[in-house]
Write an enzyme that holds these catalytic residues in place. Sequence first.
Site, PDB file in Angstrom:
ATOM      1  N   GLY A  37       0.787  -1.227   0.000  1.00  0.00           N
ATOM      2  CA  GLY A  37       0.000   0.000   0.000  1.00  0.00           C
ATOM      3  C   GLY A  37       0.818   1.274   0.000  1.00  0.00           C
ATOM      4  N   HIS A  40       2.432   4.861  -4.980  1.00  0.00           N
ATOM      5  CA  HIS A  40       3.060   5.924  -5.760  1.00  0.00           C
ATOM      6  C   HIS A  40       3.112   5.444  -7.203  1.00  0.00           C
ATOM      7  CE1 HIS A  40       6.494   3.262  -5.503  1.00  0.00           C
ATOM      8  NE2 HIS A  40       6.521   3.375  -4.184  1.00  0.00           N
ATOM      9  N   HIS A  43       4.029   1.745  -7.955  1.00  0.00           N
ATOM     10  CA  HIS A  43       2.945   0.758  -7.833  1.00  0.00           C
ATOM     11  C   HIS A  43       2.010   0.856  -9.043  1.00  0.00           C
ATOM     12  CE1 HIS A  43       3.921   1.423  -3.459  1.00  0.00           C
ATOM     13  NE2 HIS A  43       3.897   0.107  -3.487  1.00  0.00           N
ATOM     14  N   ASP A 150      13.482  -3.546  -5.301  1.00  0.00           N
ATOM     15  CA  ASP A 150      14.052  -4.479  -4.333  1.00  0.00           C
ATOM     16  C   ASP A 150      14.539  -5.709  -5.107  1.00  0.00           C
ATOM     17  OD1 ASP A 150      14.740  -6.186  -2.309  1.00  0.00           O
ATOM     18  OD2 ASP A 150      13.108  -5.517  -1.011  1.00  0.00           O
ATOM     19  N   VAL A 176      10.672   3.120 -10.932  1.00  0.00           N
ATOM     20  CA  VAL A 176      10.172   4.443 -11.335  1.00  0.00           C
ATOM     21  C   VAL A 176      10.829   5.456 -10.398  1.00  0.00           C
ATOM     22  CG1 VAL A 176       8.127   5.905 -11.596  1.00  0.00           C
ATOM     23  CG2 VAL A 176       7.997   3.462 -12.154  1.00  0.00           C
ATOM     24  N   SER A 186       7.453   4.074  -0.778  1.00  0.00           N
ATOM     25  CA  SER A 186       6.494   4.551   0.227  1.00  0.00           C
ATOM     26  C   SER A 186       7.245   5.112   1.432  1.00  0.00           C
ATOM     27  CB  SER A 186       5.588   3.412   0.680  1.00  0.00           C
ATOM     28  OG  SER A 186       5.003   2.798  -0.441  1.00  0.00           O
TER      29      SER A 186
END
Length: 258
Positions: A37, A40, A43, A150, A176, A186
């Site tokens: 969640g 940005h 995602h 990651d 991105v 996040s």
Amino acid sequence: MEMEKTMQIIHSPEALHSVCAEWRRQGLKTALVPTMGYYHAGHASLISYARSVADKVIVSLFVNPTQFGPNEDLEAYPRDFEKDSALVRELGGDVLYAPEPENMYAPDHATWVEVPALANTLCGLRGVCTVVLKLFMLAQPSLAVFGEKDWQQLAIIKKMVSDLNVPVEVVGRPIVREADGLALSSRNVYLTPEERAQAPQIRKSLEMAAGLAAGGERDAARIIEAVRGYLAEHLPTGEEDYISIVDPAVLTKVDRIE
Ligand code: PAF
């Protein structure tokens, strides 16, 4: 607008399982985008990619407690369910799966999945592997989409899927970035203005390392020292956790760059 009407929000694992099983029975291609969640543009790019290749898109939103250490930021992890669900709807997600921790982990939960050979040299990912495999078992998607930000997580999940014959195609998608080069995350909200101003230097230090390698430097220790020196000068508020040069597939440290 049509897409917006059809997104379902599901909280229970059983409901997710049965919705996805029905789609499989209908021969539909399903894509899962696992997330924690606080969305940005990174995602959004994963969800849009899933939308472009699959008939049905499942986005999971679960701040997974088992992947946070005792002194990490589980409680503080940023959350905004209203904004996140609106984005998934807007991007054409079919299901937003948002379980409570007690739905995902029974009090007597005792089974863990880990890939120690790829985790030992960097940070461990037992909680990530376990929750990702649980999500794969519930949704049984044709493919699952992860960010390349990651890299270690992506490599470990690919290895887990290969070792355990999990019939899910794992797709990595590009990072991105902000205009100044900082990878979207996040957790960037934790940065003070001063840290935020310095953070793009991390990418610059990696580009410098790549430049050294491209220029013929083969000694990993010398490149690491150069990165360390660069960061000491340009990122004075930063604290080093680790700087490693590893084989991208198996994550073992290398002394010489081939
Ligand atoms: O990358 C993340 O957001 C998480 O590690 C993941 C893959 C959703 C598992 O909780």
